[in-house]
Motif scaffolding. Sequence first.
Motif: not given
Length: 357
Positions: A272-298
Amino acid sequence: MTNFSIDTHLSPIKKEKPNWGELEFGKVFTDHMFIMDYKEGKGWHDARIVPYQPITLDPAAMIFHYGQTVFEGLKAYLAKDGRILLFRPEKNMQRLNRSNDRLCIPPIDEDLALDALKQLIAVDKEWVPTVEGTSLYIRPFIIATEPYLGVSASASYRFMIILSPVGSYYKEGIHPVKILVENEYVRAVSGGTGEAKTAGNYAASLKAQETADQKEYSQVLWLDGVEKKYIEEVGSMNIFFKINDEIITPALNGSILPGVTRDSIIALLKYWNIPVSERRISIDEVMDAYRDGQLQEAFGTGTAAVISPIGELLWNNEKMIVNGGKTGELSKKLYDTLTGIQKGDLEDPFGWVTEIK
């Protein structure tokens, strides 16, 4: 080994079928099962389909003492035109052999195992449930059977396949689940058995799941076993995050199970040409994204649930409410597309579906 014939002994008595609309996960089993044995010096032999029944093992059988066992999980689906379909079953057999290698279990012939699986389903085809949202769950597994208390690889094994008509794995279905981030216990570490589908990994998860249950959370989100900061799996599923329109899933690192559904989701997203990455992701990064309003789905992905949207994450007593606690648009699209392909309702551009003749 591919020259082996599979003897079939039909049960003289058929079980009563359950109500397809009231199925739970993994509590009802079909009339027959597949068995094949291994003995050092003889190899795999005596492939057979027999009536579903208890098995008898010596109390000293090594499975009981050292946990040398592997298993798989996949499903058969009933299409609207009456065909019985499997979804990428060859991937499960390939992964079973990777698990075998890690647990020092002799490899199986993947073609023979897949043929046995198909023959078993053909014998028990009346057990493929017909109600929407149901399927026939397939559990291939291998156990060490040698009666010996020395710590070593067993000299004998038994490979079995059992079948179970199932409903949804989670009672929530496609509705979002609540997830507790685990800070104390560890599921697996790189170099261990995390990337193998073996019983010990699941036994190790039960204590943390008890805590989640007490707090009324559906599953546990596992962090890495070294720094306890990088995300690995959620319960018995792989996990994906949609952050700022990019889909991110933890890279396979030796402690994460390489899920067939995970691989299929990545392929769909790329299609579908949707950007997808396989990489390390920390729980802090997820929390920061949530606080910034950028965590859209999980969402979690796996054979049992297919797609399990995550509506809430609890970490260090702080709640992250994902997408307002509702199923995200992408999660729903992935679920509808994947289940549509699995059931033969949608076009299969990848050649993933196999029909049982």
